[in-house]
Design a protein around this motif. Structure first.
Motif, PDB file in Angstrom:
ATOM      1  N   TRP A 132       0.951  -1.078  -0.085  1.00 30.30           N
ATOM      2  CA  TRP A 132       0.057   0.077   0.073  1.00 30.30           C
ATOM      3  C   TRP A 132       0.980   1.322  -0.022  1.00 30.30           C
ATOM      4  CZ3 TRP A 132      -5.388  -0.463  -0.117  1.00 30.30           C
ATOM      5  CH2 TRP A 132      -5.812  -1.675   0.364  1.00 30.30           C
ATOM      6  N   THR A 133       0.571   2.121  -0.811  1.00 32.74           N
ATOM      7  CA  THR A 133       1.352   3.447  -0.834  1.00 32.74           C
ATOM      8  C   THR A 133       0.570   4.617   0.242  1.00 32.74           C
ATOM      9  OG1 THR A 133      -0.117   4.368  -2.590  1.00 32.74           O
ATOM     10  CG2 THR A 133       1.638   3.168  -3.297  1.00 32.74           C
ATOM     11  N   PHE A 134       1.480   5.315   0.495  1.00 33.93           N
ATOM     12  CA  PHE A 134       0.967   6.416   1.229  1.00 33.93           C
ATOM     13  C   PHE A 134      -0.394   6.830   0.776  1.00 33.93           C
ATOM     14  CE2 PHE A 134       5.233   6.538   3.162  1.00 33.93           C
ATOM     15  CZ  PHE A 134       4.840   6.770   4.443  1.00 33.93           C
ATOM     16  N   HIS A 135      -0.366   7.256  -0.622  1.00 35.40           N
ATOM     17  CA  HIS A 135      -1.496   7.916  -1.275  1.00 35.40           C
ATOM     18  C   HIS A 135      -2.906   6.684  -1.017  1.00 35.40           C
ATOM     19  CE1 HIS A 135      -4.454   9.701  -3.972  1.00 35.40           C
ATOM     20  NE2 HIS A 135      -4.576   8.583  -4.745  1.00 35.40           N
ATOM     21  N   GLU A 136      -2.640   5.734  -1.118  1.00 39.86           N
ATOM     22  CA  GLU A 136      -3.544   4.662  -1.088  1.00 39.86           C
ATOM     23  C   GLU A 136      -4.214   4.603   0.471  1.00 39.86           C
ATOM     24  OE1 GLU A 136      -2.347   1.864  -4.775  1.00 39.86           O
ATOM     25  OE2 GLU A 136      -1.466   1.186  -2.821  1.00 39.86           O
ATOM     26  N   LEU A 137      -3.162   4.348   1.243  1.00 41.11           N
ATOM     27  CA  LEU A 137      -3.480   4.374   2.661  1.00 41.11           C
ATOM     28  C   LEU A 137      -4.451   5.467   3.163  1.00 41.11           C
ATOM     29  CD1 LEU A 137      -3.127   1.991   4.528  1.00 41.11           C
ATOM     30  CD2 LEU A 137      -1.232   3.480   5.705  1.00 41.11           C
ATOM     31  N   ASP A 138      -3.804   6.644   2.561  1.00 41.10           N
ATOM     32  CA  ASP A 138      -4.620   7.969   3.086  1.00 41.10           C
ATOM     33  C   ASP A 138      -5.917   8.137   2.583  1.00 41.10           C
ATOM     34  OD1 ASP A 138      -4.318  10.718   4.338  1.00 41.10           O
ATOM     35  OD2 ASP A 138      -4.460  11.307   2.000  1.00 41.10           O
ATOM     36  N   LEU A 139      -6.114   7.671   1.217  1.00 46.91           N
ATOM     37  CA  LEU A 139      -7.515   7.583   0.359  1.00 46.91           C
ATOM     38  C   LEU A 139      -8.543   6.774   1.279  1.00 46.91           C
ATOM     39  CD1 LEU A 139      -9.359   8.180  -2.087  1.00 46.91           C
ATOM     40  CD2 LEU A 139      -8.366   6.223  -2.951  1.00 46.91           C
ATOM     41  N   TRP A 140      -8.178   5.512   1.481  1.00 45.23           N
ATOM     42  CA  TRP A 140      -9.097   4.535   2.126  1.00 45.23           C
ATOM     43  C   TRP A 140      -9.232   4.985   3.600  1.00 45.23           C
ATOM     44  CZ3 TRP A 140     -12.161   1.734  -0.546  1.00 45.23           C
ATOM     45  CH2 TRP A 140     -11.932   1.542  -1.986  1.00 45.23           C
ATOM     46  N   GLY A 141      -8.050   5.610   4.128  1.00 43.23           N
ATOM     47  CA  GLY A 141      -8.522   6.007   5.489  1.00 43.23           C
ATOM     48  C   GLY A 141      -9.359   7.261   5.493  1.00 43.23           C
ATOM     49  N   GLU A 142      -9.550   8.140   4.498  1.00 39.33           N
ATOM     50  CA  GLU A 142     -10.358   8.964   4.564  1.00 39.33           C
ATOM     51  C   GLU A 142     -11.817   8.515   4.350  1.00 39.33           C
ATOM     52  OE1 GLU A 142     -12.374  11.807   5.341  1.00 39.33           O
ATOM     53  OE2 GLU A 142     -10.275  12.177   5.424  1.00 39.33           O
ATOM     54  N   ARG A 143     -12.043   7.620   3.551  1.00 41.64           N
ATOM     55  CA  ARG A 143     -13.276   6.744   3.273  1.00 41.64           C
ATOM     56  C   ARG A 143     -13.741   6.065   4.273  1.00 41.64           C
ATOM     57  NH1 ARG A 143     -11.741   4.770  -3.220  1.00 41.64           N
ATOM     58  NH2 ARG A 143     -12.370   6.699  -4.041  1.00 41.64           N
ATOM     59  N   LEU A 144     -12.925   5.236   5.122  1.00 39.67           N
ATOM     60  CA  LEU A 144     -13.418   4.909   6.271  1.00 39.67           C
ATOM     61  C   LEU A 144     -13.756   6.052   7.365  1.00 39.67           C
ATOM     62  CD1 LEU A 144     -14.058   2.394   8.166  1.00 39.67           C
ATOM     63  CD2 LEU A 144     -11.544   2.312   8.421  1.00 39.67           C
ATOM     64  N   ALA A 145     -13.201   6.872   7.446  1.00 42.94           N
ATOM     65  CA  ALA A 145     -13.353   8.005   8.262  1.00 42.94           C
ATOM     66  C   ALA A 145     -14.770   8.564   8.158  1.00 42.94           C
ATOM     67  CB  ALA A 145     -12.304   9.225   8.320  1.00 42.94           C
ATOM     68  N   GLN A 146     -15.164   8.529   6.947  1.00 41.19           N
ATOM     69  CA  GLN A 146     -16.371   9.205   6.597  1.00 41.19           C
ATOM     70  C   GLN A 146     -17.378   8.260   7.007  1.00 41.19           C
ATOM     71  OE1 GLN A 146     -17.143  12.180   5.541  1.00 41.19           O
ATOM     72  NE2 GLN A 146     -19.232  11.585   5.801  1.00 41.19           N
ATOM     73  N   ALA A 147     -17.459   7.046   6.747  1.00 37.96           N
ATOM     74  CA  ALA A 147     -18.019   5.772   7.444  1.00 37.96           C
ATOM     75  C   ALA A 147     -18.214   6.117   8.770  1.00 37.96           C
ATOM     76  CB  ALA A 147     -17.660   4.490   6.952  1.00 37.96           C
ATOM     77  N   LEU A 148     -17.185   6.173   9.568  1.00 43.23           N
ATOM     78  CA  LEU A 148     -17.216   6.392  10.969  1.00 43.23           C
ATOM     79  C   LEU A 148     -18.021   7.956  11.346  1.00 43.23           C
ATOM     80  CD1 LEU A 148     -13.731   5.460  12.331  1.00 43.23           C
ATOM     81  CD2 LEU A 148     -15.729   4.065  12.068  1.00 43.23           C
ATOM     82  N   ARG A 149     -17.950   8.756  10.538  1.00 47.67           N
ATOM     83  CA  ARG A 149     -18.637  10.009  10.793  1.00 47.67           C
ATOM     84  C   ARG A 149     -20.180   9.685  10.529  1.00 47.67           C
ATOM     85  NH1 ARG A 149     -14.836  12.025   6.904  1.00 47.67           N
ATOM     86  NH2 ARG A 149     -12.935  12.897   8.109  1.00 47.67           N
ATOM     87  N   ASN A 150     -20.421   9.101   9.492  1.00 46.14           N
ATOM     88  CA  ASN A 150     -21.686   8.828   9.398  1.00 46.14           C
ATOM     89  C   ASN A 150     -22.430   7.995  10.321  1.00 46.14           C
ATOM     90  OD1 ASN A 150     -21.415  10.244   6.930  1.00 46.14           O
ATOM     91  ND2 ASN A 150     -21.231   8.215   5.669  1.00 46.14           N
ATOM     92  N   ALA A 151     -21.733   7.215  11.161  1.00 43.90           N
ATOM     93  CA  ALA A 151     -22.283   6.375  12.164  1.00 43.90           C
ATOM     94  C   ALA A 151     -22.191   7.034  13.531  1.00 43.90           C
ATOM     95  CB  ALA A 151     -21.305   4.906  12.307  1.00 43.90           C
ATOM     96  N   GLY A 152     -21.684   8.119  13.586  1.00 41.49           N
ATOM     97  CA  GLY A 152     -21.788   8.870  14.965  1.00 41.49           C
ATOM     98  C   GLY A 152     -20.220   9.308  15.573  1.00 41.49           C
ATOM     99  N   ALA A 153     -19.131   9.235  14.888  1.00 43.08           N
ATOM    100  CA  ALA A 153     -18.006   9.422  15.435  1.00 43.08           C
ATOM    101  C   ALA A 153     -17.864  11.125  15.289  1.00 43.08           C
ATOM    102  CB  ALA A 153     -16.773   8.728  14.544  1.00 43.08           C
TER     103      ALA A 153
END
Length: 583
Positions: free
Chosen positions: A45-66
């Motif tokens: 995993w490159t830094f860009h890929e990890l950063d991208l998927w980290g942001e997508r998961l972060a949005q899923a967490l925000r949608n769930a109440g984080a």
């Protein structure tokens, strides 16, 4: 480093930037987006890929109440998803809480009830029914593909992660660690450890994901190095771990001393393809291991010391600096002081309790202000009472002399025998219970007085409520507890466990395996039905037993020990001829 005055020694003063660990990672992702930063399950995993998927998961967490400042409990299997859970929680501005999905359900319930997370994230089927965000192991990228958003702001003075440790009152206690402490840890690694390793490194992450020390390899990641996540079946088998290090050409390995010893026995430093830096922490290093590593050519070995309440490690010692074990000197922005019972400094060379102050200190215990006030004393400046007995030597190095209480480290886990006692006393049929730490290799031994039930049933009860490292290696039933003059249990009078000798004749193959059991577990007798794990064995000692049997000519793997367990079953692996045992 300043010269020690009295019993106090201070680390170098270092400016702390007003950033978070996530800021450090994102800075690296902007600078070198195409550089590989993580290898997990043989996928890079490159830094860009990890950063991208980290942001997508972060949005899923925000949608769930984080939300900023809330707790996100991440019960993740050992995969890229676990690393993304850390990154996504940070991007959401939330507080990361790692939970081992393999913990007993009752233990998970206790932690969740205390932490009250806004969101529970998991990729483990066993916890899916209590989670808010569930990632599948096969289609998680498809599940997250539609999530987009922007990073939530983080309070650089606020909490970064929450971690639970053993508690003497019977329940685990949460330690809340702030962003500034975590950045201070990164600053120490960047200033003193990264340069010593000479350039960009390939770093093994073989530590349990729920260890606070897991933040060390994550700091290497944020520092631009390449992190290799060691799979569970590999990291628990020294031989497989060494093969993994060679295959992936890893240059940095961190482990608790017991595991490091096993890795060395398995050939970690043999041959040219070997790591150049070894980091150890979590428990005391013995003189033999210290001397062995001091004598190893072209290897930098470092001992790291620090309680969970002081953000992973607060002192360090390059083994090349000293002939005898030491926990070294304080890291940057940290002061260590040895004091007496009245918290007054003692003279250099005199033993006392070690107090730690500075940027490394945790914010306190989660939801426990009284305990925080008791352990984080504020006379003059805020200091943490470690409970460790130490002395400051004339050369400015700290020497660890043991504990002032019953707390002990077992395979890197901090263990309070009182927590095990409380679990025993809460079990049906138990009238009295006492737990002691015994043996050269620390192990828990429980003494119980039963009104009803059996030791076997009591063991099963404990397995349902306690993690494996809190399970007693031996459980001794007594008719009555020995009492002292005050009527309290006389712990010193409790007899060491003596295995019951059964009138059983062992076969020649069983005798060979039984002898290996006795040596590995340091016990006087076993029989054909003796279970390695009921006698106190664990994953590390199981790997050592397998190696010991292989040295005797028995084709035995770690998996064999895990599945067969008893002398009789393992003896079936011993090669034989018409004249008897081959070995």
């Amino acid at each position: 480093m300043t010269e020690p005055v009295s019993s106090s020694v201070r680390g170098v003063a270092r400016r702390l930037p007003r950033v978070t660990w996530c800021d450090l990672f994102e800075y690296r992702a902007r600078r070198v987006p195409a550089r590989v930063c993580l290898v997990a399950d043989e996928v890079s995993w490159t830094f860009h890929e990890l950063d991208l998927w980290g942001e997508r998961l972060a949005q899923a967490l925000r949608n769930a109440g984080a939300a900023p400042g809330t707790v996100v409990a991440c019960a993740m299997t050992r995969s890229v998803r676990a690393v993304l859970g850390v990154l996504a929680t940070a991007k959401a501005g939330a507080v990361h809480l790692a939970i081992d999905p393999a913990l007993p359900a009752a233990r998970v319930d206790t932690i969740l009830a205390d932490a009250r997370p806004a969101v529970v994230l998991t990729d483990a089927v066993s916890l899916a029914d209590r989670a808010d965000v569930v990632l599948s192991t096969e289609d998680w990228m498809t599940e997250l593909a539609g999530h987009t958003g922007h990073r939530s702001p983080s309070d650089v003075a606020g909490p970064a992660y929450l971690i639970y440790t053993s508690g003497s009152t019977g329940s685990p206690k949460g330690v809340l660690v702030g962003h500034r402490s975590l950045v201070n840890l990164y600053g120490e690694l960047a200033a003193r450890v990264f340069p010593a390793s000479r350039g960009r490194q390939r770093v093994a992450h073989g530590l349990p994901l729920v260890f606070d020390a897991s933040w060390n390899p994550l700091s290497w990641l944020a520092g631009g190095h390449e992190l290799h996540l060691v799979p569970d079946p590999v990291r628990t088998d020294p031989g497989s771990y060494v093969d993994f290090v060679r295959e992936h050409r890893l240059s940095v390995v961190e482990a608790v001393p017991a595991q490091m010893s096993a890795l060395l026995e398995a050939g970690l430093l043999d041959g040219p393809a070997r790591p150049r830096m070894l980091l150890m922490g979590g428990e005391a290093i013995g003189q033999d291991l210290w001397s062995h590593l001091r004598g190893a050519a072209d290897v930098t070995a470092v001992n790291l010391y620090g309680p969970t309440e002081c953000t992973v490690f607060t002192t360090s010692c390059d083994l090349g600096e000293r002939a005898t074990p030491s926990i070294g000197r304080p890291i940057g922005n940290t002061t260590a002081q040895v004091v007496d019972e009245e918290l007054r400094p003692v003279p250099v060379g005199e033993p006392g309790e070690l107090l730690i102050s500075g940027s490394c200190l945790a914010l306190g215990y989660f939801g426990r202000p009284e305990l925080t006030a008791d352990r984080f004393v504020t006379a003059g400046e805020r200091r943490y009472r470690t409970g460790d007995r130490c002395r400051l030597a004339a050369d400015g190095h700290l020497e660890w002399l043991g504990r002032l209480d019953d707390q002990v480290k077992i395979r890197g886990h901090r263990v309070e025998p009182g927590e095990v006692e409380q679990a025993l006393l809460a079990s049906p049929g138990v009238r009295q219970a006492a737990v002691r730490v015994e043996g050269a290799e620390p192990r828990l031994v429980a003494y119980v007085v039963l009104d009803t039930g059996t030791v076997a049933r009591l063991r099963e009860r404990l397995r349902a409520v306690l993690p494996s490292y809190l399970l007693p290696s031996a459980m001794i039933p007594l008719d009555a507890m020995p009492l002292g003059p005050t009527g309290k249990i006389d712990r010193a009078a409790l007899a060491p466990p003596v295995p019951v000798r059964r009138a059983v004749v062992l076969t020649s193959t069983q005798k060979l395996v039984a002898a290996a059991f006795r040596v590995q577990l340091e016990i006087p007798a076993v029989d054909a039905d003796s279970d390695f794990f009921d006698l106190g064995g664990h994953s590390l000692s199981a790997a050592a037993l397998a190696a010991r049997l292989r040295a005797l000519g028995v084709p035995c793997s770690l998996r064999d020990v895990l599945l067969r367990r008893t002398v009789a079953r393992l003896a079936e692996l011993v090669p034989t001829t018409e004249k008897g045992v081959t070995p």
